[in-house]
Structure formats: structure tokens, C-alpha cells
Design a protein around this motif. Structure first.
Motif, PDB file in Angstrom:
ATOM      1  N   LEU A  72       8.829 -12.224 -23.148  1.00 14.47           N
ATOM      2  CA  LEU A  72       8.931 -10.769 -23.045  1.00 14.47           C
ATOM      3  C   LEU A  72       9.352 -10.209 -24.402  1.00 14.47           C
ATOM      4  CD1 LEU A  72      10.860 -10.401 -19.667  1.00 14.47           C
ATOM      5  CD2 LEU A  72       8.410 -10.147 -20.064  1.00 14.47           C
ATOM      6  N   THR A  73       8.556  -9.272 -24.908  1.00 16.32           N
ATOM      7  CA  THR A  73       8.885  -8.603 -26.161  1.00 16.32           C
ATOM      8  C   THR A  73       9.158  -7.132 -25.864  1.00 16.32           C
ATOM      9  OG1 THR A  73       6.628  -7.919 -26.711  1.00 16.32           O
ATOM     10  CG2 THR A  73       7.295 -10.145 -27.398  1.00 16.32           C
ATOM     11  N   GLU A  74       9.495  -6.394 -26.900  1.00 19.44           N
ATOM     12  CA  GLU A  74       9.763  -4.964 -26.725  1.00 19.44           C
ATOM     13  C   GLU A  74       8.569  -4.227 -26.122  1.00 19.44           C
ATOM     14  OE1 GLU A  74       8.881  -5.583 -31.199  1.00 19.44           O
ATOM     15  OE2 GLU A  74       9.748  -6.733 -29.555  1.00 19.44           O
ATOM     16  N   LYS A 133      12.273 -11.968 -26.751  1.00 17.08           N
ATOM     17  CA  LYS A 133      12.219 -12.044 -28.207  1.00 17.08           C
ATOM     18  C   LYS A 133      11.531 -10.817 -28.781  1.00 17.08           C
ATOM     19  CE  LYS A 133      13.758 -16.067 -29.646  1.00 17.08           C
ATOM     20  NZ  LYS A 133      15.160 -16.022 -29.371  1.00 17.08           N
ATOM     21  N   PRO A 134      11.917 -10.428 -29.989  1.00 11.71           N
ATOM     22  CA  PRO A 134      11.148  -9.370 -30.661  1.00 11.71           C
ATOM     23  C   PRO A 134       9.753  -9.907 -30.983  1.00 11.71           C
ATOM     24  CG  PRO A 134      12.980 -10.123 -32.049  1.00 11.71           C
ATOM     25  CD  PRO A 134      13.061 -10.878 -30.762  1.00 11.71           C
ATOM     26  N   ALA A 135       8.778  -9.046 -30.954  1.00  7.49           N
ATOM     27  CA  ALA A 135       7.390  -9.450 -31.207  1.00  7.49           C
ATOM     28  C   ALA A 135       7.237 -10.168 -32.541  1.00  7.49           C
ATOM     29  CB  ALA A 135       6.473  -8.228 -31.138  1.00  7.49           C
ATOM     30  N   HIS A 178       8.028 -17.077  -5.857  1.00  4.06           N
ATOM     31  CA  HIS A 178       7.414 -17.305  -7.168  1.00  4.06           C
ATOM     32  C   HIS A 178       8.535 -17.563  -8.169  1.00  4.06           C
ATOM     33  CE1 HIS A 178       3.559 -15.752  -5.661  1.00  4.06           C
ATOM     34  NE2 HIS A 178       4.333 -14.911  -4.977  1.00  4.06           N
ATOM     35  N   LYS A 179       8.338 -18.572  -9.031  1.00  2.00           N
ATOM     36  CA  LYS A 179       9.358 -18.953 -10.005  1.00  2.00           C
ATOM     37  C   LYS A 179       8.877 -18.618 -11.416  1.00  2.00           C
ATOM     38  CE  LYS A 179      10.792 -22.763  -7.048  1.00  2.00           C
ATOM     39  NZ  LYS A 179      10.930 -24.213  -6.931  1.00  2.00           N
ATOM     40  N   TYR A 180       9.789 -18.022 -12.196  1.00  2.00           N
ATOM     41  CA  TYR A 180       9.469 -17.619 -13.564  1.00  2.00           C
ATOM     42  C   TYR A 180      10.580 -18.042 -14.513  1.00  2.00           C
ATOM     43  CZ  TYR A 180       6.128 -14.510 -11.302  1.00  2.00           C
ATOM     44  OH  TYR A 180       5.111 -14.007 -10.531  1.00  2.00           O
ATOM     45  N   MET A 181      10.181 -18.345 -15.724  1.00  2.00           N
ATOM     46  CA  MET A 181      11.121 -18.564 -16.816  1.00  2.00           C
ATOM     47  C   MET A 181      10.720 -17.571 -17.904  1.00  2.00           C
ATOM     48  SD  MET A 181      11.918 -22.047 -18.915  1.00  2.00           S
ATOM     49  CE  MET A 181      12.543 -22.875 -17.451  1.00  2.00           C
ATOM     50  N   TYR A 201      24.860 -12.010 -22.676  1.00  2.00           N
ATOM     51  CA  TYR A 201      23.583 -11.475 -23.146  1.00  2.00           C
ATOM     52  C   TYR A 201      23.674 -11.331 -24.653  1.00  2.00           C
ATOM     53  CZ  TYR A 201      26.119  -7.009 -22.777  1.00  2.00           C
ATOM     54  OH  TYR A 201      27.046  -6.014 -22.886  1.00  2.00           O
ATOM     55  N   MET A 202      22.559 -11.634 -25.307  1.00  2.00           N
ATOM     56  CA  MET A 202      22.531 -11.635 -26.761  1.00  2.00           C
ATOM     57  C   MET A 202      21.841 -10.397 -27.331  1.00  2.00           C
ATOM     58  SD  MET A 202      24.287 -14.239 -27.145  1.00  2.00           S
ATOM     59  CE  MET A 202      24.246 -14.439 -28.906  1.00  2.00           C
ATOM     60  N   SER A 203      21.388  -9.518 -26.447  1.00  2.00           N
ATOM     61  CA  SER A 203      20.766  -8.275 -26.898  1.00  2.00           C
ATOM     62  C   SER A 203      20.802  -7.256 -25.766  1.00  2.00           C
ATOM     63  CB  SER A 203      19.310  -8.523 -27.322  1.00  2.00           C
ATOM     64  OG  SER A 203      18.498  -8.791 -26.191  1.00  2.00           O
ATOM     65  N   GLY A 204      20.646  -6.008 -26.122  1.00  2.00           N
ATOM     66  CA  GLY A 204      20.537  -4.955 -25.126  1.00  2.00           C
ATOM     67  C   GLY A 204      19.325  -5.161 -24.242  1.00  2.00           C
ATOM     68  N   TRP A 205      18.314  -5.790 -24.802  1.00  2.17           N
ATOM     69  CA  TRP A 205      17.106  -6.071 -24.021  1.00  2.17           C
ATOM     70  C   TRP A 205      17.425  -7.039 -22.893  1.00  2.17           C
ATOM     71  CZ3 TRP A 205      13.399  -7.301 -28.694  1.00  2.17           C
ATOM     72  CH2 TRP A 205      13.255  -6.155 -29.468  1.00  2.17           C
ATOM     73  N   GLU A 206      18.151  -8.113 -23.208  1.00  2.00           N
ATOM     74  CA  GLU A 206      18.534  -9.082 -22.175  1.00  2.00           C
ATOM     75  C   GLU A 206      19.415  -8.412 -21.121  1.00  2.00           C
ATOM     76  OE1 GLU A 206      20.288 -12.666 -23.695  1.00  2.00           O
ATOM     77  OE2 GLU A 206      18.592 -13.066 -25.026  1.00  2.00           O
TER      78      GLU A 206
END
Length: 141
Positions: free
Chosen positions: A133-135, A90-92, A83-86, A26-31
């Protein structure tokens, strides 16, 4: 250091749901937060991190490159439909023109737009919904 930039290796609890064959970075705490949700949510039947290569033209480097979207997810709804999602996390400021203020953010946004254009074509071809997905979305989870 901001939690958004925390990097590391994610160890899934439910390894059978994870499609990755190599360590999940993971490249961020968000991920990391999203990976934990995907790993523990019973509606998620399969997921993967950065495992779908999508070719795109890099407008700054002026050459073909490969984009690896952050997450691929398959969710089974209450009626049993999959249902499939990608998802791209990213930050806004790197996702929306109105939020990109610095030169760096504007360049990142331009490159991201080229990546996402190709990702949307790929997803349309395979019946996958592409979402950024953003913050704003993450902090409402």
C-alpha cells in the motif's frame, strides 16, 4: 514534520480483534490510519502489526535478516468466507522503480524487493494475499 512520519503506539478500541501481545507501534501516520480502519471495520475479524517474521537475504548487509511485514489481516466477506491479507505500507518512491529517484530510495527499493520476494513465497504457502500500500491507495480511502 510530515504526517507520514508520525510515530507512536496505537491503542485498539476492539482489543479482541487485535492479535498482538505487545504494544502496537506505528511508524507513520499512514500506518496509524490503516490500524484505525482495521480496528473499527466490522468485516475485519482479526489483525496484527509486525507479528509475522519472514527471513530474507539483505543484499546490502550481505546476510540473513528478518522482515516483519506491517500488517496481517483476516476479513470475513458477506458470504462468511475468510480472506487473509498481508500488507506493507511504503511510500511509492520505495516501492516502484519509476518513482525511486534518490540514491537512498533506490537502495530502499532494492532491499524491499528482497523482503517482498520472500513475503510473497510465504503468503503463497499459507493462502495469504500480499499487497503493498502506497500513498496512492491510502489517500483514496
Amino acid at each position: 514534520m510530515s504526517k507520514a512520519w508520525h510515530q507512536g503506539v496505537f491503542e485498539p478500541i476492539n482489543k479482541n480483534k487485535c492479535m498482538n501481545n505487545k504494544p502496537i507501534r506505528y511508524m507513520s501516520g499512514w500506518e496509524k490510519k490503516i490500524m484505525h480502519i482495521l480496528d473499527t471495520n466490522p468485516c475485519v475479524i482479526r489483525w496484527a502489526s509486525e507479528n509475522i517474521p519472514i527471513p530474507y537475504y539483505h543484499p546490502i548487509k550481505k546476510k540473513q535478516c528478518v522482515y516483519l511485514p506491517d500488517l496481517y489481516v483476516e476479513i470475513k466477506d458477506a458470504k462468511g468466507k475468510i480472506h487473509k491479507y498481508m500488507y506493507e505500507v511504503k511510500p511509492a518512491k520505495e516501492a516502484f522503480t519509476s518513482k525511486a529517484k534518490s540514491r537512498y530510495d533506490k537502495i530502499a527499493l532494492i532491499v524491499n524487493m528482497f523482503k517482498w520476494k520472500e513475503a510473497q513465497k510465504f503468503c503463497k504457502r499459507y493462502g495469504i494475499v500480499f499487497k503493498i500500500l502506497t500513498e496512492e491507495q491510502l489517500f483514496s480511502i
